[in-house]
Design a protein around this motif. Structure first.
Motif, PDB file in Angstrom:
ATOM      1  N   UNK A  75       0.822  -1.207   0.000  1.00  0.00           N
ATOM      2  CA  UNK A  75       0.000   0.000   0.000  1.00  0.00           C
ATOM      3  C   UNK A  75       0.858   1.261   0.000  1.00  0.00           C
ATOM      4  N   UNK A  76       1.908   1.285   0.841  1.00  0.00           N
ATOM      5  CA  UNK A  76       2.747   2.475   0.952  1.00  0.00           C
ATOM      6  C   UNK A  76       3.488   2.725  -0.359  1.00  0.00           C
ATOM      7  N   UNK A  77       4.113   1.682  -0.892  1.00  0.00           N
ATOM      8  CA  UNK A  77       4.881   1.828  -2.128  1.00  0.00           C
ATOM      9  C   UNK A  77       3.984   2.257  -3.282  1.00  0.00           C
ATOM     10  N   UNK A  78       2.779   1.695  -3.370  1.00  0.00           N
ATOM     11  CA  UNK A  78       1.860   2.061  -4.449  1.00  0.00           C
ATOM     12  C   UNK A  78       1.477   3.534  -4.353  1.00  0.00           C
ATOM     13  N   UNK A  79       1.219   4.025  -3.127  1.00  0.00           N
ATOM     14  CA  UNK A  79       0.843   5.427  -2.952  1.00  0.00           C
ATOM     15  C   UNK A  79       2.004   6.353  -3.310  1.00  0.00           C
ATOM     16  N   UNK A  80       3.221   5.988  -2.891  1.00  0.00           N
ATOM     17  CA  UNK A  80       4.399   6.805  -3.200  1.00  0.00           C
ATOM     18  C   UNK A  80       4.670   6.824  -4.696  1.00  0.00           C
ATOM     19  N   UNK A  81       4.575   5.666  -5.351  1.00  0.00           N
ATOM     20  CA  UNK A  81       4.802   5.606  -6.797  1.00  0.00           C
ATOM     21  C   UNK A  81       3.795   6.450  -7.562  1.00  0.00           C
ATOM     22  N   UNK A  82       2.542   6.444  -7.101  1.00  0.00           N
ATOM     23  CA  UNK A  82       1.512   7.237  -7.768  1.00  0.00           C
ATOM     24  C   UNK A  82       1.881   8.717  -7.761  1.00  0.00           C
ATOM     25  N   UNK A  83       2.526   9.174  -6.668  1.00  0.00           N
ATOM     26  CA  UNK A  83       2.881  10.595  -6.550  1.00  0.00           C
ATOM     27  C   UNK A  83       4.221  10.910  -7.220  1.00  0.00           C
ATOM     28  N   UNK A  84       5.241  10.116  -6.946  1.00  0.00           N
ATOM     29  CA  UNK A  84       6.595  10.431  -7.425  1.00  0.00           C
ATOM     30  C   UNK A  84       6.906   9.828  -8.794  1.00  0.00           C
ATOM     31  N   UNK A  85       6.265   8.720  -9.137  1.00  0.00           N
ATOM     32  CA  UNK A  85       6.546   8.058 -10.406  1.00  0.00           C
ATOM     33  C   UNK A  85       5.239   7.704 -11.102  1.00  0.00           C
ATOM     34  N   UNK A  86       4.492   8.718 -11.522  1.00  0.00           N
ATOM     35  CA  UNK A  86       3.173   8.452 -12.110  1.00  0.00           C
ATOM     36  C   UNK A  86       3.234   7.581 -13.354  1.00  0.00           C
ATOM     37  N   UNK A  87       4.386   7.611 -14.082  1.00  0.00           N
ATOM     38  CA  UNK A  87       4.485   6.778 -15.268  1.00  0.00           C
ATOM     39  C   UNK A  87       4.454   5.301 -14.923  1.00  0.00           C
ATOM     40  N   UNK A  88       4.695   4.961 -13.668  1.00  0.00           N
ATOM     41  CA  UNK A  88       4.677   3.554 -13.261  1.00  0.00           C
ATOM     42  C   UNK A  88       3.299   2.934 -13.387  1.00  0.00           C
ATOM     43  N   UNK A  89       2.280   3.743 -13.511  1.00  0.00           N
ATOM     44  CA  UNK A  89       0.938   3.201 -13.672  1.00  0.00           C
ATOM     45  C   UNK A  89       0.807   2.432 -14.985  1.00  0.00           C
ATOM     46  N   UNK A  90       1.726   2.722 -15.936  1.00  0.00           N
ATOM     47  CA  UNK A  90       1.705   2.011 -17.206  1.00  0.00           C
ATOM     48  C   UNK A  90       2.502   0.722 -17.160  1.00  0.00           C
ATOM     49  N   UNK A  91       3.304   0.565 -16.114  1.00  0.00           N
ATOM     50  CA  UNK A  91       4.117  -0.646 -16.010  1.00  0.00           C
ATOM     51  C   UNK A  91       3.225  -1.859 -15.728  1.00  0.00           C
ATOM     52  N   UNK A  92       3.623  -2.968 -16.316  1.00  0.00           N
ATOM     53  CA  UNK A  92       2.824  -4.183 -16.143  1.00  0.00           C
ATOM     54  C   UNK A  92       1.752  -4.334 -17.189  1.00  0.00           C
ATOM     55  N   UNK A  93       1.590  -3.311 -18.077  1.00  0.00           N
ATOM     56  CA  UNK A  93       0.606  -3.402 -19.142  1.00  0.00           C
ATOM     57  C   UNK A  93       1.285  -3.821 -20.443  1.00  0.00           C
ATOM     58  N   UNK A  94       0.492  -4.411 -21.345  1.00  0.00           N
ATOM     59  CA  UNK A  94       1.022  -4.951 -22.595  1.00  0.00           C
ATOM     60  C   UNK A  94       0.294  -4.324 -23.775  1.00  0.00           C
ATOM     61  N   UNK A  95       1.099  -3.917 -24.795  1.00  0.00           N
ATOM     62  CA  UNK A  95       0.534  -3.333 -26.010  1.00  0.00           C
ATOM     63  C   UNK A  95       0.866  -4.218 -27.205  1.00  0.00           C
ATOM     64  N   UNK A  96      -0.098  -4.331 -28.125  1.00  0.00           N
ATOM     65  CA  UNK A  96       0.116  -5.019 -29.398  1.00  0.00           C
ATOM     66  C   UNK A  96       0.292  -3.963 -30.483  1.00  0.00           C
ATOM     67  N   UNK A  97       1.438  -3.968 -31.163  1.00  0.00           N
ATOM     68  CA  UNK A  97       1.732  -2.996 -32.212  1.00  0.00           C
ATOM     69  C   UNK A  97       1.716  -3.728 -33.548  1.00  0.00           C
ATOM     70  N   UNK A  98       0.788  -3.343 -34.437  1.00  0.00           N
ATOM     71  CA  UNK A  98       0.640  -3.988 -35.740  1.00  0.00           C
ATOM     72  C   UNK A  98       0.968  -2.983 -36.841  1.00  0.00           C
ATOM     73  N   UNK A  99       2.025  -3.287 -37.640  1.00  0.00           N
ATOM     74  CA  UNK A  99       2.423  -2.419 -38.756  1.00  0.00           C
ATOM     75  C   UNK A  99       3.317  -3.235 -39.679  1.00  0.00           C
ATOM     76  N   UNK A 100       3.048  -3.186 -40.978  1.00  0.00           N
ATOM     77  CA  UNK A 100       3.853  -3.943 -41.925  1.00  0.00           C
ATOM     78  C   UNK A 100       5.181  -3.269 -42.238  1.00  0.00           C
ATOM     79  N   UNK A 101       5.352  -2.010 -41.816  1.00  0.00           N
ATOM     80  CA  UNK A 101       6.597  -1.280 -42.013  1.00  0.00           C
ATOM     81  C   UNK A 101       7.487  -1.483 -40.794  1.00  0.00           C
ATOM     82  N   UNK A 102       8.638  -2.143 -40.981  1.00  0.00           N
ATOM     83  CA  UNK A 102       9.499  -2.488 -39.848  1.00  0.00           C
ATOM     84  C   UNK A 102       9.996  -1.257 -39.120  1.00  0.00           C
TER      85      UNK A 102
END
Length: 829
Positions: free
Chosen positions: A119-146
């Motif tokens: 709980x403590x680490x999650x609250x601190x990360x939300x304030x000091x490292x907001x980009x961490x909210x994207x960590x642990x997520x997965x994106x599919x990138x589809x494009x025929x151009x390498x």
């Protein structure tokens, strides 16, 4: 600023709490310093360095957390006012007022003690490292151009996302099929071979039914009509080529944040559903475990009251026991009903009901209660058509409750007026006006609260649970109706319920007047043959089977059924029932739901499907009374449902509806050719058996003369009294108890050795139940403690009571031996 340089100051007067917080934050890559009170925190900020964030306890000696936070905001302690460190308050006293005060002082967050790991680490990360909210997520990138695909993938990876790359639309779709639950975002080019970005959107939405998955399409098109096609296909956003990195990050951040919030919302909903299911399961268990012993108490009390040799004072005391038992049963029923109404938020089954007929049916059902107090109930109808949409059983419950209360709080010779009327507003009202004791004006606002202080005894001492009006209010709210109350102390009370009135329908359901709340049957039941049941001759030929694992309920049922000239065979579980119906042709089977080895549901399925016996009536007889249990019973193939405590009138009425008349007539013809069954019934043993039993009681020495310690081990007098003084029955149960208990103790030993803790709880429960019923007190207490600890998962401590159980049983046997020696000595003398 690099993560390693981010410094957090932990302020708390508890060294243990500081250590826990330090360990958690350091695991997240932060540097942690500590202060044990507010003064030390101020000195740290002034003399050493300003931290990036402060966790601050509220309740501390000297300066509390609020005072410390206020001090730290002063100019002399803040080197850069524009970058004051955010504060997270950590407190064991989390109130709304404290939160208002903390946020006024600039708090960034509140965390309540005790806090969970992370709980403590999650609250601190939300304030000091907001980009961490994207960590642990997965994106599919589809494009025929390498090159284009590589650029997008690298941007996403730097933001902490895991990336799966697809070289065209079809490969992207195949990847989605295999990893649906893992992918949080799709970024696709518009023009791709085999499958375009537009077609990919359609297949994801329609074929995979992923409605909420964010899909961002990258395209060179800027025509509004073309872009509109993308949104119709299912895209949630788009980017026009060429795009800048910041624009891509901003767009995907918005979409992933929405996904993250939706996921948290679904998790919260699932957790709430799980908790609600746990509550329902707990209530179901409580219902069964509470109703079963109460059923025994009330049933045996009824049998004892009928004994001729009892003194009037004894009968009066037994009457009080029965009254208390009935009150407890009504309290259990009310708690379960209220919980069921509140938890079941599904739409009620509504139908057009003629309110006048339903109200008159309720009055007829309760008139005999009013007659006992010489109360006159009159009915008035001034409605235009009186048809409302409602749930028939729900409205019946409301009217019955209001009428019962009116009777309860109206003195002898009083008057109750029930009125159905059409109001000027067009609503239909049902009013119950009594001439009773009334309700003080200051208590009316609390009338519908649970366990309300307005709950009181009736004019003849009738007890109330304090839940009846809560049930009424909940049910009326479910109907979107209203309830009004007017009352004058010592003059009376009027309850008025109002519902929208509808036009008369072609088909209006008649009120139920014959079905009781304890008996419920399938619609395809047999029609009772009046000539067949015009006398009790059918009972002589009727052969019944009951599956019941509780010894007390077995003996109680046997006594009650025998008293009504009904032959009853007993088995202790579902396996026994299946075996018995293979050997003997029964006219009906009563089936408990919760039994060892094979429960009633599975036993019924075996009889119906494996044995192919379709015409045998199987009747559930159980303390589980919720709708889910009833549905399970009927789905398994049962014909009727009787809830405990069992009323013999309900049993007989159900048998008349369910027994196949042809089978019964054939059995009656066979019986007429043999001996008369009535001569075998216990009730025909006239006074000889009673006198013999009574004489045996008189020959026994008074148990009040026994040593007090022995009565705490085994109270023979109480056990014998509970069985109505039936010495033969007492001896049978005693032998059964002595025979079964060592087996149960062996089961406990083996279960602990093999770590089968479910068996531990079940065996301890059975031992507690039988020992308690037979007044083997020390053994019952030890078993109860083991069961409680096993239920909590404290197996080590539960195991420590095994030696207490063994010792208690040995002491019980020693008491029996002592009594036997004493009896032999008296006989010799």
């Amino acid at each position: 600023m690099k993560t390693e340089e981010m410094k957090i100051l932990v302020v708390d007067d508890s060294p243990m709490v500081r250590k826990i917080i330090r360990k958690e934050l350091e695991s997240g890559g932060y540097t942690v310093d500590e202060a044990e009170d507010g003064f030390e925190a101020i000195v740290y900020s002034d003399m050493i360095s300003q931290p990036d964030l402060i966790t601050l306890d509220i309740e501390m000696p000297g300066l509390n957390g609020f005072e410390t936070c206020q001090k730290l905001q002063e100019k002399r302690y803040t080197k850069n006012i524009s970058s004051r460190p955010p504060v997270i308050f950590i407190t064991g006293k989390d109130t709304l007022e404290d939160r208002k005060k903390g946020f006024t002082l600039g708090a960034a967050d509140f965390i309540s003690k005790p806090f969970a790991s992370g709980d403590i680490l999650a609250a601190v990360n939300t304030i000091l490292r907001p980009e961490n909210r994207l960590r642990g997520m997965t994106a599919l990138v589809a494009d025929d151009n390498n090159t284009a695909r590589k650029i997008v993938s690298d941007v996403l990876k730097r933001e902490g996302l895991a990336v799966i790359e697809a070289t065209d639309g079809m490969y992207a779709y195949e990847t989605m099929c295999n990893h649906m639950s893992d992918i949080d975002l799709v970024i696709s080019d518009f023009f791709m071979p085999r499958l375009t970005g537009e077609d990919l959107c359609r297949k994801i939405r329609k074929e995979l039914e992923l409605i909420d998955l964010p899909i961002i399409i990258i395209t060179a098109m800027s025509d509004h009509a073309e872009l509109l096609r993308l949104f119709k296909a299912g895209a949630t956003d788009y980017l026009i080529k060429p795009f800048v990195k910041e624009e891509l990050i901003a767009r995907l951040s918005v979409q992933l944040e929405r996904t993250h919030l939706n996921r948290r919302l679904r998790d919260s909903i699932n957790k709430l559903k799980g908790l609600n299911q746990m509550k329902d399961d707990l209530l179901a268990v409580c219902s069964h475990d509470l109703r079963t012993p109460l059923n025994g108490i009330i049933g045996f009390t009824d049998l004892m009251i009928e004994k001729d040799y009892l003194q009037s004072e004894d009968k009066e005391w037994l009457g009080h026991i029965k009254e208390s038992g009935n009150f407890l049963m009504s309290l259990i029923n009310d708690i379960l009903d209220l919980s069921k109404i509140q938890s079941d938020k599904s739409q009620l089954a509504m139908e057009p009901i003629l309110s006048v007929s339903l109200t008159q049916a309720c009055i007829s059902a309760l008139k005999h209660h009013a007659a006992q107090k010489n109360i006159d109930i009159t009915f008035e109808d001034s409605s235009v058509n009186g048809v409302i949409y409602c749930n028939k059983n729900g409205l019946k419950r409301v009217i019955n409750n209001l009428l019962s209360n009116a009777i309860k709080f109206t003195p002898d010779g009083g008057k109750i007026v029930v009125t159905v009327a059409t109001e000027t507003s067009g609503e239909l009202s049902i009013s119950v006006q009594d001439s009773g004791i009334g309700i003080p004006k200051d208590q009316i606002p609390y009338l519908f609260d649970k366990f309300t202080k307005t709950s009181q005894s009736g004019t003849k001492g009738e007890k109330g649970t304090g839940l009846g009006m809560s049930i009424v209010k909940e049910m009326i709210d479910r109907h979107e109706g209203k309830i009004e109350v007017t009352s004058v102390v010592n003059k009376g009370t009027c309850f008025k319920i109002l519902f929208p009135q509808v036009e008369p329908q072609l088909k209006i359901s008649p009120p139920q007047t014959t079905q009781t709340e304890h008996c419920e049957c399938k619609s395809e039941q047999n029609t009772p043959n009046e000539n067949l049941f015009k006398n009790d001759d059918w009972k002589k030929a009727c052969k019944l089977l009951m599956a019941e694992d509780n010894v007390v309920n077995q003996q109680l049922s046997k006594l009650i059924f025998a008293k009504h000239n009904l032959h009853l065979d007993l088995v202790e579980d579902g396996d026994g029932a299946v075996e018995a119906v293979q050997k003997t042709r029964y006219h009906a089977v009563f089936m408990d739901m919760q039994m060892p080895r094979l429960n009633g549901i599975e036993a019924t399925k075996k009889i119906r499907h494996d044995l192919k016996i379709k015409d045998l009536p199987i009747i559930a007889m159980t303390a589980n009374t919720n709708d889910t249990d009833k549905t399970k019973c009927f789905d398994a193939g049962m014909n009727a449902f009787i809830s405990k405590p069992v009323k013999i009138d309900c049993v007989i009425e159900t048998l008349k509806k369910q027994i196949n008349p042809e089978h019964l007539i054939a059995s009656m013809n066979e019986t007429n050719d043999t001996t008369n069954i009535e001569t075998q019934c216990p009730d025909n043993n006239t006074d000889e058996t009673k006198n013999s039993s009574h004489q045996n009681l008189e020959k026994n020495p008074s148990r009040e003369q026994q040593d007090c310690d022995q009565s705490q081990i085994f109270d023979r007098n109480a056990a014998l009294s509970c069985l109505g003084g039936d010495c033969d029955l007492f001896s049978n149960i005693l032998n059964l108890f002595i025979e079964d208990t060592p087996q149960l103790i062996d089961t406990l030993k083996k279960a602990f050795q093999e770590k089968e803790y479910t068996r531990v709880e079940m065996a301890a429960h059975t031992l507690k139940s039988t020992a308690s019923t037979f007044f083997v007190k020390k053994l019952s207490n030890a078993s109860e403690k083991m069961e409680h600890l096993a239920n909590e998962g404290n197996w080590e401590k539960a195991g420590s009571y095994l030696k207490d159980i063994i010792a208690a049983y040995d002491e019980f046997l020693a008491v029996l031996e002592h009594e036997k020696n004493k009896s032999d000595s008296n006989d010799y003398n």
